[in-house]
Enzyme design. Structure first.
Site, PDB file in Angstrom:
ATOM      1  N   ARG A 147       0.865  -1.176   0.000  1.00  0.00           N
ATOM      2  CA  ARG A 147       0.000   0.000   0.000  1.00  0.00           C
ATOM      3  C   ARG A 147       0.902   1.226   0.000  1.00  0.00           C
ATOM      4  O   ARG A 147       2.043   1.173   0.482  1.00  0.00           O
ATOM      5  CB  ARG A 147      -0.892   0.016   1.234  1.00  0.00           C
ATOM      6  CG  ARG A 147      -1.814  -1.188   1.393  1.00  0.00           C
ATOM      7  CD  ARG A 147      -2.621  -1.075   2.679  1.00  0.00           C
ATOM      8  NE  ARG A 147      -3.558  -2.186   2.842  1.00  0.00           N
ATOM      9  CZ  ARG A 147      -3.302  -3.276   3.558  1.00  0.00           C
ATOM     10  NH1 ARG A 147      -2.129  -3.401   4.178  1.00  0.00           N
ATOM     11  NH2 ARG A 147      -4.205  -4.232   3.664  1.00  0.00           N
ATOM     12  N   HIS A 243      -1.891   2.325  -5.957  1.00  0.00           N
ATOM     13  CA  HIS A 243      -2.612   1.084  -5.666  1.00  0.00           C
ATOM     14  C   HIS A 243      -2.716   0.191  -6.896  1.00  0.00           C
ATOM     15  O   HIS A 243      -2.899  -1.031  -6.762  1.00  0.00           O
ATOM     16  CB  HIS A 243      -4.010   1.401  -5.120  1.00  0.00           C
ATOM     17  CG  HIS A 243      -4.421   0.514  -3.994  1.00  0.00           C
ATOM     18  ND1 HIS A 243      -3.774   0.499  -2.767  1.00  0.00           N
ATOM     19  CD2 HIS A 243      -5.401  -0.417  -3.894  1.00  0.00           C
ATOM     20  CE1 HIS A 243      -4.356  -0.388  -1.980  1.00  0.00           C
ATOM     21  NE2 HIS A 243      -5.330  -0.964  -2.635  1.00  0.00           N
TER      22      HIS A 243
END
Length: 297
Positions: A147, A243
Site C-alpha cells: 500500500r 494502488h
C-alpha cells in the site's frame, strides 16, 4: 449523553481497543460528524434519533450524489458508533440496528500489463538522484505489492535484504514479513548507497527509507505525482495510482498460479475473500482455453 463526550470516548475506543489506523479512525469520526451536523440543524440530540431519522439522513446524504460504496462505508461507521454507545453508554434503542447496508458489487480492479509496468519504470531519468530513488520506489511498490502508506513508512531497520524479506507495518499497526525480489533489492541498494547515504537527513526521519530532497520522509501525495507524471510521459491512457501497482502485483501472481493464501499473507488481507477478487482471468486467456479444449472449436 452529548456529541462531544461520546465522540471523544469513541475515538479512544477505536484507537486503543480496536487498534485502528489514524486514517480509519478519521473516517469513522467524519461519518459521525456528518450525522451530528444533520441532527443539530434539526434540534435532535443523540437520544432523540430513531431509525426514521437515520433513514432521512441517508436520503439527505444521497442528495450529494455519493456512491454506493461511500454510502456503505458511512453506514458502517455509524453502526460502529451506535453499537459502541449501546454497550458503553447503554443507549436503547439502537436507532441504526435495523438499517441495512447496500449490497456492493465486487469491482475487478484495473491492472497494468507487465509491458506497461516496464514502460513506466523505463521512462524514469536515472541521471538524477530523484530518478534513482523513483526507480527503487516503483520496483518495491510492484515487487512487494505494498500500500502507498506502507511504502512511505518503510523503515531502514525493517529491511532484511540479506534474506530477501522486508517487514511491513500495515493497517492497524499489524506487522507482516513480505518477500522482496532481486530486481527490487538491486535498485533499493543502489538508492540507499548512492543517493540516501549522501543526504542530510532531518531529525526524526533517520530510519525512513524514501526521502525527499530536504531529507524528510516522502508523502503519499508525492508518490501519486511521481506515477501520474510517468504515465503522462509515456502516453498511458489508463487512470492509475500507487494502488494499481499493488493490484497488478496480486493479479500477476494469481494468474501465474500462486497460492491464494500466500498472496493473502503478502498483501496483508484479513479475509481471503478480499484476495479472491484477483482470481479474475483475462479474456485472452479464456479465449485460448476455449480454442484449445472445446470440441467444437
Amino acid at each position: 449523553m452529548d456529541w462531544n463526550t461520546t465522540l471523544d470516548d469513541f475515538k479512544r475506543y477505536l484507537e486503543f481497543e480496536r487498534n485502528l489506523s489514524k486514517n480509519s479512525i478519521s473516517a469513522y469520526l467524519n461519518d459521525v460528524q456528518k450525522l451530528r451536523v444533520y441532527s443539530e440543524d434539526r434540534g435532535l440530540g443523540i437520544k432523540d434519533l430513531s431509525a426514521r431519522h437515520i433513514q432521512e439522513f441517508l436520503v439527505w446524504m444521497s442528495g450529494f450524489a455519493i456512491s454506493t460504496f461511500t454510502q456503505a462505508r458511512l453506514i458502517s461507521g455509524l453502526k460502529a458508533y451506535f453499537n459502541y454507545l449501546q454497550i458503553e453508554h447503554e443507549l436503547d434503542p439502537n436507532p441504526i440496528e435495523l438499517i441495512e447496508t447496500p449490497r456492493l458489487e465486487r469491482k475487478i480492479p484495473d491492472v497494468l500489463h507487465i509491458e506497461e509496468i516496464d514502460a513506466l519504470i523505463g521512462a524514469i531519468d536515472l541521471s538524477t538522484p530523484e530518478g534513482t530513488r523513483n526507480k527503487a520506489i516503483l520496483e518495491v511498490l510492484y515487487g512487494c505489492g505494498l500500500r502507498v502508506s506502507e511504502l512511505v513508512n518503510l523503515k531502514v531497520s525493517n529491511l532484511f535484504l540479506d534474506i530477501d524479506f522486508i517487514k511491513i507495518e500495515g493497517k492497524g499497526s499489524k506487522e507482516r514479513l513480505v518477500p522482496i525480489g532481486s530486481q527490487a533489492i538491486k535498485y533499493l541498494k543502489i538508492y540507499l548507497q548512492d543517493v540516501r547515504n549522501h543526504q542530510n537527513i532531518k531529525a526524526g526521519h533517520e530510519d525512513m527509507v524514501f526521502l525527499n530532497r530536504r531529507g524528510a520522509a516522502l508523502s503519499r501525495v508525492m508518490i501519486f505525482i511521481i506515477i501520474k507524471d510517468l504515465a503522462s510521459h509515456i502516453g498511458l491512457k489508463k487512470q492509475i495510482s500507487p494502488h494499481t501497482f499493488r493490484h497488478s502485483f496480486a493479479s500477476h501472481l494469481v494468474e501465474g498460479g500462486a497460492d491464494l493464501r500466500a498472496v493473502q499473507d503478502m498483501l496483508g488481507h484479513e479475509s481471503i475473500t478480499t484476495t479472491e477478487i484477483y482470481t479474475h482471468i483475462d479474456k485472452d486467456y479464456l479465449q485460448s482455453v476455449i480454442t484449445q479444449f472445446h470440441p467444437r472449436s
